[in-house]
Design a protein around this motif. Structure first.
Motif, PDB file in Angstrom:
ATOM      1  N   ILE A  50       0.853  -1.190   0.000  1.00  0.00           N
ATOM      2  CA  ILE A  50       0.000   0.000   0.000  1.00  0.00           C
ATOM      3  C   ILE A  50       0.891   1.242   0.000  1.00  0.00           C
ATOM      4  O   ILE A  50       1.651   1.486   0.948  1.00  0.00           O
ATOM      5  CB  ILE A  50      -0.922   0.035   1.241  1.00  0.00           C
ATOM      6  N   SER A  51       0.801   2.028  -1.068  1.00  0.00           N
ATOM      7  CA  SER A  51       1.575   3.266  -1.167  1.00  0.00           C
ATOM      8  C   SER A  51       0.852   4.402  -0.458  1.00  0.00           C
ATOM      9  O   SER A  51      -0.368   4.571  -0.623  1.00  0.00           O
ATOM     10  CB  SER A  51       1.778   3.640  -2.638  1.00  0.00           C
ATOM     11  N   PRO A  52       1.563   5.209   0.319  1.00  0.00           N
ATOM     12  CA  PRO A  52       0.915   6.355   0.964  1.00  0.00           C
ATOM     13  C   PRO A  52       0.368   7.354  -0.055  1.00  0.00           C
ATOM     14  O   PRO A  52      -0.523   8.141   0.267  1.00  0.00           O
ATOM     15  CB  PRO A  52       2.038   6.975   1.812  1.00  0.00           C
ATOM     16  N   GLN A  53       0.874   7.296  -1.298  1.00  0.00           N
ATOM     17  CA  GLN A  53       0.377   8.201  -2.332  1.00  0.00           C
ATOM     18  C   GLN A  53      -1.091   7.948  -2.663  1.00  0.00           C
ATOM     19  O   GLN A  53      -1.759   8.810  -3.257  1.00  0.00           O
ATOM     20  CB  GLN A  53       1.212   8.038  -3.623  1.00  0.00           C
ATOM     21  N   SER A  98      -5.642  11.771   2.191  1.00  0.00           N
ATOM     22  CA  SER A  98      -5.211  12.584   3.332  1.00  0.00           C
ATOM     23  C   SER A  98      -3.714  12.868   3.298  1.00  0.00           C
ATOM     24  O   SER A  98      -3.257  13.870   3.865  1.00  0.00           O
ATOM     25  CB  SER A  98      -5.581  11.893   4.645  1.00  0.00           C
ATOM     26  N   LYS A  99      -2.948  12.001   2.636  1.00  0.00           N
ATOM     27  CA  LYS A  99      -1.501  12.215   2.545  1.00  0.00           C
ATOM     28  C   LYS A  99      -1.194  13.523   1.836  1.00  0.00           C
ATOM     29  O   LYS A  99      -0.268  14.265   2.199  1.00  0.00           O
ATOM     30  CB  LYS A  99      -0.843  11.034   1.836  1.00  0.00           C
ATOM     31  N   LYS A 115       1.111  12.871   6.378  1.00  0.00           N
ATOM     32  CA  LYS A 115       1.377  12.054   7.565  1.00  0.00           C
ATOM     33  C   LYS A 115       0.970  10.602   7.355  1.00  0.00           C
ATOM     34  O   LYS A 115       0.334   9.977   8.198  1.00  0.00           O
ATOM     35  CB  LYS A 115       0.645  12.633   8.786  1.00  0.00           C
ATOM     36  N   GLN A 116       1.332  10.060   6.198  1.00  0.00           N
ATOM     37  CA  GLN A 116       1.082   8.646   5.917  1.00  0.00           C
ATOM     38  C   GLN A 116       2.399   7.981   5.544  1.00  0.00           C
ATOM     39  O   GLN A 116       3.321   8.644   5.061  1.00  0.00           O
ATOM     40  CB  GLN A 116       0.074   8.488   4.778  1.00  0.00           C
ATOM     41  N   VAL A 117       2.467   6.687   5.792  1.00  0.00           N
ATOM     42  CA  VAL A 117       3.673   5.911   5.462  1.00  0.00           C
ATOM     43  C   VAL A 117       3.245   4.650   4.715  1.00  0.00           C
ATOM     44  O   VAL A 117       2.078   4.255   4.757  1.00  0.00           O
ATOM     45  CB  VAL A 117       4.457   5.529   6.735  1.00  0.00           C
ATOM     46  N   PRO A 118       4.199   3.988   4.022  1.00  0.00           N
ATOM     47  CA  PRO A 118       3.858   2.742   3.325  1.00  0.00           C
ATOM     48  C   PRO A 118       3.373   1.660   4.296  1.00  0.00           C
ATOM     49  O   PRO A 118       3.717   1.650   5.480  1.00  0.00           O
ATOM     50  CB  PRO A 118       5.180   2.331   2.668  1.00  0.00           C
ATOM     51  N   SER A 119       2.572   0.739   3.759  1.00  0.00           N
ATOM     52  CA  SER A 119       2.046  -0.367   4.563  1.00  0.00           C
ATOM     53  C   SER A 119       1.848  -1.588   3.676  1.00  0.00           C
ATOM     54  O   SER A 119       2.119  -1.543   2.473  1.00  0.00           O
ATOM     55  CB  SER A 119       0.720   0.039   5.216  1.00  0.00           C
ATOM     56  N   TRP A 120       1.407  -2.663   4.290  1.00  0.00           N
ATOM     57  CA  TRP A 120       1.133  -3.903   3.557  1.00  0.00           C
ATOM     58  C   TRP A 120      -0.175  -4.483   4.077  1.00  0.00           C
ATOM     59  O   TRP A 120      -0.326  -4.680   5.283  1.00  0.00           O
ATOM     60  CB  TRP A 120       2.259  -4.914   3.758  1.00  0.00           C
ATOM     61  N   LEU A 151      -6.953  -4.276   6.203  1.00  0.00           N
ATOM     62  CA  LEU A 151      -7.470  -3.581   5.021  1.00  0.00           C
ATOM     63  C   LEU A 151      -7.554  -2.069   5.241  1.00  0.00           C
ATOM     64  O   LEU A 151      -8.439  -1.411   4.713  1.00  0.00           O
ATOM     65  CB  LEU A 151      -8.850  -4.142   4.661  1.00  0.00           C
ATOM     66  N   SER A 152      -6.625  -1.542   6.046  1.00  0.00           N
ATOM     67  CA  SER A 152      -6.579  -0.101   6.335  1.00  0.00           C
ATOM     68  C   SER A 152      -7.815   0.377   7.083  1.00  0.00           C
ATOM     69  O   SER A 152      -8.230   1.540   6.948  1.00  0.00           O
ATOM     70  CB  SER A 152      -6.397   0.713   5.047  1.00  0.00           C
ATOM     71  N   GLN A 153      -8.418  -0.501   7.898  1.00  0.00           N
ATOM     72  CA  GLN A 153      -9.595  -0.101   8.674  1.00  0.00           C
ATOM     73  C   GLN A 153      -9.268   0.986   9.704  1.00  0.00           C
ATOM     74  O   GLN A 153     -10.173   1.616  10.243  1.00  0.00           O
ATOM     75  CB  GLN A 153     -10.206  -1.308   9.391  1.00  0.00           C
ATOM     76  N   ASN A 154      -7.973   1.173   9.999  1.00  0.00           N
ATOM     77  CA  ASN A 154      -7.553   2.205  10.951  1.00  0.00           C
ATOM     78  C   ASN A 154      -7.353   3.555  10.275  1.00  0.00           C
ATOM     79  O   ASN A 154      -6.895   4.505  10.906  1.00  0.00           O
ATOM     80  CB  ASN A 154      -6.266   1.787  11.654  1.00  0.00           C
ATOM     81  N   LYS A 155      -7.695   3.646   8.976  1.00  0.00           N
ATOM     82  CA  LYS A 155      -7.567   4.891   8.225  1.00  0.00           C
ATOM     83  C   LYS A 155      -8.949   5.524   8.012  1.00  0.00           C
ATOM     84  O   LYS A 155      -9.978   4.924   8.282  1.00  0.00           O
ATOM     85  CB  LYS A 155      -6.913   4.626   6.862  1.00  0.00           C
ATOM     86  N   GLU A 156      -8.929   6.747   7.479  1.00  0.00           N
ATOM     87  CA  GLU A 156     -10.176   7.389   7.096  1.00  0.00           C
ATOM     88  C   GLU A 156     -10.843   6.604   5.967  1.00  0.00           C
ATOM     89  O   GLU A 156     -10.164   5.918   5.193  1.00  0.00           O
ATOM     90  CB  GLU A 156      -9.915   8.819   6.616  1.00  0.00           C
ATOM     91  N   ILE A 157     -12.165   6.719   5.877  1.00  0.00           N
ATOM     92  CA  ILE A 157     -12.892   5.998   4.833  1.00  0.00           C
ATOM     93  C   ILE A 157     -12.378   6.390   3.448  1.00  0.00           C
ATOM     94  O   ILE A 157     -12.192   5.547   2.582  1.00  0.00           O
ATOM     95  CB  ILE A 157     -14.406   6.270   4.952  1.00  0.00           C
ATOM     96  N   ARG A 158     -12.113   7.667   3.229  1.00  0.00           N
ATOM     97  CA  ARG A 158     -11.640   8.099   1.916  1.00  0.00           C
ATOM     98  C   ARG A 158     -10.260   7.509   1.582  1.00  0.00           C
ATOM     99  O   ARG A 158      -9.962   7.245   0.419  1.00  0.00           O
ATOM    100  CB  ARG A 158     -11.586   9.629   1.850  1.00  0.00           C
ATOM    101  N   ASP A 159      -9.439   7.287   2.615  1.00  0.00           N
ATOM    102  CA  ASP A 159      -8.126   6.684   2.384  1.00  0.00           C
ATOM    103  C   ASP A 159      -8.260   5.207   2.047  1.00  0.00           C
ATOM    104  O   ASP A 159      -7.566   4.686   1.160  1.00  0.00           O
ATOM    105  CB  ASP A 159      -7.236   6.864   3.618  1.00  0.00           C
TER     106      ASP A 159
END
Length: 213
Positions: free
Chosen positions: A85-88, A92-93, A98-103, A175-183
């Motif tokens: 998962i790219s922060p791009q 919100s990035k 204030k986002q970083v790469p993830s998997w 599945l990035s559930q800890n992020k904003e819905i738009r992210d």
């Protein structure tokens, strides 16, 4: 497995479906020779036992079946898919940086007790059921009777059955559930666009559910 509450998948039916769709699991044992991992196609019987039962077979030359004792605890890992998962991809990035790469990934861990079946009836049934399931999509499905009986008999004597009585199932859908819905939606859309449909569509589904709450 570390499972934060927001990544936990507790719907057993969904976890069963993941096992059936993936089929190939990693059987992890800690037998007389120590830790071992084998990658094996499994057949799930949902109704056998309290939590279901897994069935498989291994080559007789594979020491895993003789290295364990009936009743030993084992772990089987099924991974449906994973994706970088790219922060791009997070809207919100571009506002706050204030986002970083993830998997992200979808996995199911199955804990259970092992039983070895060194008998022809068990392995024949296991091979027949696995064959019917995985040949079903072929224009002309292969059947065990397509090969000479003598050849099948030789092949069956060269394998040993393994049964895992399930005692616990643990699911993690990161599945990035800890992020904003738009992210979550933005990253899911980016994954689908590049062909990572399994994780991408799962993220989009999570975003839709979050919007409905």
């Amino acid at each position: 497995m570390y499972v934060p509450p927001h990544f936990a998948e507790t719907d057993v039916e969904k976890l069963y479906a993941l096992i059936e769709n993936v089929a190939l699991g990693t059987l992890i044992t800690n037998g007389r020779s120590g830790l071992d991992a084998n990658h094996i196609p499994f057949e799930l019987n949902r109704t056998q036992g309290e939590f279901g039962t897994l069935h498989c077979h291994v080559a007789r030359n594979n020491s895993v079946w003789s290295d364990v004792t009936n009743g030993d605890e084992v772990l089987v890992v099924f991974k449906a898919a994973d994706a970088y998962i790219s922060p791009q991809w997070y809207p919100s990035k571009h506002e706050f940086h204030k986002q970083v790469p993830s998997w992200n990934y979808l996995v199911t861990h199955v804990y259970g007790r092992v039983t070895v079946h060194d008998d022809e009836r068990y392995v024949r049934g296991n091979v027949a059921r696995l064959t019917r399931k995985h040949e079903a999509s072929q224009p002309v499905p292969w059947k065990m009777t397509d090969a000479p009986k003598e050849h099948i008999d030789i092949m069956l004597r060269a394998i040993v059955g393994i049964e895992v009585t399930i005692t616990r199932i643990l699911g993690k859908y990161k599945l990035s559930q800890n992020k904003e819905i738009r992210d979550m939606d933005g990253a899911g859309t980016a994954l689908v666009t590049q062909g990572d449909d399994v994780v991408g569509n799962a993220m989009l589904e999570q975003a839709r559910k979050a919007e409905e709450k």
